[in-house]
Structure formats: structure tokens, C-alpha cells
Design a protein around this motif. Structure first.
Motif, PDB file in Angstrom:
ATOM      1  N   LEU A 176       6.342  -0.557  -2.620  1.00 42.11           N
ATOM      2  CA  LEU A 176       5.513  -1.294  -1.655  1.00 42.11           C
ATOM      3  C   LEU A 176       5.907  -0.918  -0.232  1.00 42.11           C
ATOM      4  O   LEU A 176       5.038  -0.737   0.633  1.00 42.11           O
ATOM      5  CB  LEU A 176       5.634  -2.803  -1.857  1.00 42.11           C
ATOM      6  CG  LEU A 176       4.848  -3.643  -0.848  1.00 42.11           C
ATOM      7  CD1 LEU A 176       3.355  -3.348  -0.933  1.00 42.11           C
ATOM      8  CD2 LEU A 176       5.123  -5.111  -1.036  1.00 42.11           C
ATOM      9  N   ALA A 177       7.203  -0.790   0.022  1.00 40.83           N
ATOM     10  CA  ALA A 177       7.654  -0.381   1.362  1.00 40.83           C
ATOM     11  C   ALA A 177       7.094   0.991   1.709  1.00 40.83           C
ATOM     12  O   ALA A 177       6.646   1.226   2.845  1.00 40.83           O
ATOM     13  CB  ALA A 177       9.184  -0.373   1.417  1.00 40.83           C
ATOM     14  N   LEU A 178       7.072   1.904   0.754  1.00 41.95           N
ATOM     15  CA  LEU A 178       6.493   3.228   1.000  1.00 41.95           C
ATOM     16  C   LEU A 178       4.989   3.138   1.270  1.00 41.95           C
ATOM     17  O   LEU A 178       4.457   3.870   2.108  1.00 41.95           O
ATOM     18  CB  LEU A 178       6.772   4.158  -0.179  1.00 41.95           C
ATOM     19  CG  LEU A 178       8.209   4.639  -0.312  1.00 41.95           C
ATOM     20  CD1 LEU A 178       8.421   5.366  -1.637  1.00 41.95           C
ATOM     21  CD2 LEU A 178       8.588   5.525   0.858  1.00 41.95           C
ATOM     22  N   ALA A 179       4.301   2.229   0.584  1.00 36.10           N
ATOM     23  CA  ALA A 179       2.869   2.036   0.835  1.00 36.10           C
ATOM     24  C   ALA A 179       2.635   1.536   2.255  1.00 36.10           C
ATOM     25  O   ALA A 179       1.720   1.993   2.945  1.00 36.10           O
ATOM     26  CB  ALA A 179       2.281   1.058  -0.180  1.00 36.10           C
ATOM     27  N   VAL A 180       3.474   0.619   2.702  1.00 30.18           N
ATOM     28  CA  VAL A 180       3.329   0.071   4.061  1.00 30.18           C
ATOM     29  C   VAL A 180       3.641   1.140   5.102  1.00 30.18           C
ATOM     30  O   VAL A 180       2.909   1.316   6.080  1.00 30.18           O
ATOM     31  CB  VAL A 180       4.237  -1.169   4.251  1.00 30.18           C
ATOM     32  CG1 VAL A 180       4.277  -1.606   5.696  1.00 30.18           C
ATOM     33  CG2 VAL A 180       3.780  -2.302   3.357  1.00 30.18           C
ATOM     34  N   VAL A 181       4.716   1.881   4.900  1.00 29.79           N
ATOM     35  CA  VAL A 181       5.128   2.904   5.864  1.00 29.79           C
ATOM     36  C   VAL A 181       4.079   4.018   5.970  1.00 29.79           C
ATOM     37  O   VAL A 181       3.844   4.545   7.056  1.00 29.79           O
ATOM     38  CB  VAL A 181       6.511   3.486   5.476  1.00 29.79           C
ATOM     39  CG1 VAL A 181       6.847   4.718   6.279  1.00 29.79           C
ATOM     40  CG2 VAL A 181       7.590   2.426   5.654  1.00 29.79           C
ATOM     41  N   THR A 182       3.443   4.350   4.869  1.00 32.84           N
ATOM     42  CA  THR A 182       2.478   5.460   4.879  1.00 32.84           C
ATOM     43  C   THR A 182       1.062   5.024   5.214  1.00 32.84           C
ATOM     44  O   THR A 182       0.140   5.828   5.112  1.00 32.84           O
ATOM     45  CB  THR A 182       2.468   6.191   3.523  1.00 32.84           C
ATOM     46  OG1 THR A 182       2.116   5.269   2.494  1.00 32.84           O
ATOM     47  CG2 THR A 182       3.808   6.828   3.239  1.00 32.84           C
ATOM     48  N   PHE A 222       1.130   4.875  -3.632  1.00 32.96           N
ATOM     49  CA  PHE A 222       2.373   4.089  -3.661  1.00 32.96           C
ATOM     50  C   PHE A 222       2.094   2.645  -4.071  1.00 32.96           C
ATOM     51  O   PHE A 222       2.868   2.037  -4.802  1.00 32.96           O
ATOM     52  CB  PHE A 222       3.077   4.127  -2.308  1.00 32.96           C
ATOM     53  CG  PHE A 222       3.748   5.441  -2.004  1.00 32.96           C
ATOM     54  CD1 PHE A 222       4.591   6.042  -2.921  1.00 32.96           C
ATOM     55  CD2 PHE A 222       3.555   6.074  -0.794  1.00 32.96           C
ATOM     56  CE1 PHE A 222       5.214   7.255  -2.646  1.00 32.96           C
ATOM     57  CE2 PHE A 222       4.170   7.282  -0.501  1.00 32.96           C
ATOM     58  CZ  PHE A 222       4.997   7.878  -1.430  1.00 32.96           C
ATOM     59  N   GLY A 223       0.980   2.090  -3.606  1.00 29.86           N
ATOM     60  CA  GLY A 223       0.616   0.725  -3.992  1.00 29.86           C
ATOM     61  C   GLY A 223       0.342   0.612  -5.484  1.00 29.86           C
ATOM     62  O   GLY A 223       0.770  -0.351  -6.136  1.00 29.86           O
ATOM     63  N   ALA A 224      -0.366   1.588  -6.040  1.00 27.70           N
ATOM     64  CA  ALA A 224      -0.638   1.579  -7.478  1.00 27.70           C
ATOM     65  C   ALA A 224       0.669   1.699  -8.267  1.00 27.70           C
ATOM     66  O   ALA A 224       0.851   1.022  -9.283  1.00 27.70           O
ATOM     67  CB  ALA A 224      -1.585   2.727  -7.831  1.00 27.70           C
ATOM     68  N   CYS A 225       1.587   2.518  -7.779  1.00 27.63           N
ATOM     69  CA  CYS A 225       2.892   2.643  -8.439  1.00 27.63           C
ATOM     70  C   CYS A 225       3.693   1.344  -8.328  1.00 27.63           C
ATOM     71  O   CYS A 225       4.405   0.971  -9.271  1.00 27.63           O
ATOM     72  CB  CYS A 225       3.669   3.816  -7.849  1.00 27.63           C
ATOM     73  SG  CYS A 225       2.991   5.429  -8.269  1.00 27.63           S
ATOM     74  N   ALA A 226       3.580   0.639  -7.201  1.00 30.03           N
ATOM     75  CA  ALA A 226       4.259  -0.656  -7.043  1.00 30.03           C
ATOM     76  C   ALA A 226       3.698  -1.672  -8.033  1.00 30.03           C
ATOM     77  O   ALA A 226       4.451  -2.443  -8.644  1.00 30.03           O
ATOM     78  CB  ALA A 226       4.111  -1.163  -5.604  1.00 30.03           C
ATOM     79  N   ALA A 227       2.376  -1.681  -8.202  1.00 27.95           N
ATOM     80  CA  ALA A 227       1.757  -2.594  -9.167  1.00 27.95           C
ATOM     81  C   ALA A 227       2.222  -2.267 -10.581  1.00 27.95           C
ATOM     82  O   ALA A 227       2.508  -3.164 -11.377  1.00 27.95           O
ATOM     83  CB  ALA A 227       0.237  -2.509  -9.063  1.00 27.95           C
TER      84      ALA A 227
END
Length: 159
Positions: free
Chosen positions: A91-97, A109-114
Motif C-alpha cells: 500500500l505504501a508503494l501504491a501511495v508513493v507511486t 501495487f494496490g492490487a498486490c496489497a489487496a
């Protein structure tokens, strides 16, 4: 530190389908559109921010996000404690990117977090803040899909 699981109320598709679908729409579809722009138009493909630059940038950032996201997911999701850490990290990577949303990176990254939070079909749903991280990650994935599809549909109409 508890790593309990929680019941699932909404089921996302499997992790492979979710991550692969986000990659297909946000990266591969855009590459197809830019390739079509080169093949079907007489415009210079090498102009500033033209199709060639877009193809290179989307390919690099989107594919790097896929490799990093899936790699972290496979590495960390082996245990519930690792999956919990993975959901936060992804999730942090989704936010940063998010500034690279045009490449599909936040959605991937969001799909991977889910998936790490167990919100996809076949996953073990986590409870607490890890579940919230997964839900926000799913939101990033869906938002990136909507923005990409909207951009692909609206760009020819307005420009």
C-alpha cells in the motif's frame, strides 16, 4: 501481535486475475493505443511526450511495478504475519507511486496489497489494519483502472 482472519463480505477475483487485469488494462492497453497511434497516423512518433516516449515510460514503470509487486507478494504472503507486513508495504508503494498513475504502478501495487491482505478469491482475509490496507489497495487498483479506461476513451474525443 495477533494475525487473526476476518470474514469476507465482498470478494475480489483471484490475485492472478486482479493483478493481471490491472496490468493488462493500465499497461498493455495503453501500449496498444500508442502503437496504433504510430501505425495509423502520420504524426511524428518521436515528438516530445509522443507515442515512443510514452511506450518506453509506461513499459519501464508498469513492468517494474509488476515485478516488484508480485515479487514482494510471493515473498511476504507465505505467513499471516508476512502478509500483514506485505499489505502495508505494498500500500505504501501504491501511495508513493501515485504520481506515476499513467504507468499503472499504483494500481498494480494496490492490487498486490489487496491480495496480500487476503481479499482476493482463495486468500486468507486478514483482520484489523492489514484488512484496511488491503481495502485501500483495492481502491487504488480500481481507481487506476477507471482513470486509464477514461483516459483511453476520452483522449481521442477531446484531442
Amino acid at each position: 501481535m495477533s494475525t487473526s482472519t476476518a470474514p469476507r463480505t465482498v470478494q475480489l477475483p483471484s490475485a492472478r486475475v486482479l493483478v493481471g487485469g490491472v496490468y493488462a488494462v493500465c499497461v498493455l492497453a495503453q501500449l496498444g493505443v500508442h502503437t496504433g497511434d504510430i501505425v495509423l497516423t502520420d504524426k511524428d512518433p518521436y515528438h516530445s511526450e509522443g507515442p515512443v516516449e510514452s511506450i518506453i515510460a509506461i513499459s519501464i514503470f508498469g513492468t517494474a511495478a509488476l515485478v516488484i509487486g508480485v515479487g514482494l507478494l510471493l515473498l511476504l504472503a507465505r505467513t499471516p504475519a508476512g502478509a500483514r507486513v506485505g499489505s502495508f508495504l505494498l500500500l505504501a508503494l501504491a501511495v508513493v507511486t501515485v504520481v506515476f498513475f499513467w504507468s499503472g504502478a499504483p494500481g498494480i501495487f494496490g492490487a498486490c496489497a489487496a491480495a496480500s491482505a487476503g481479499l482476493t478469491r482463495g486468500g486468507r482475509p486478514l483482520a484489523g489494519s492489514a484488512r484496511v490496507a488491503g481495502i485501500i489497495g483495492a481502491f487504488f487498483a480500481m481507481l487506476n483502472l477507471v482513470l486509464t479506461i477514461g483516459g483511453l476513451v476520452l483522449t481521442p474525443l477531446i484531442g
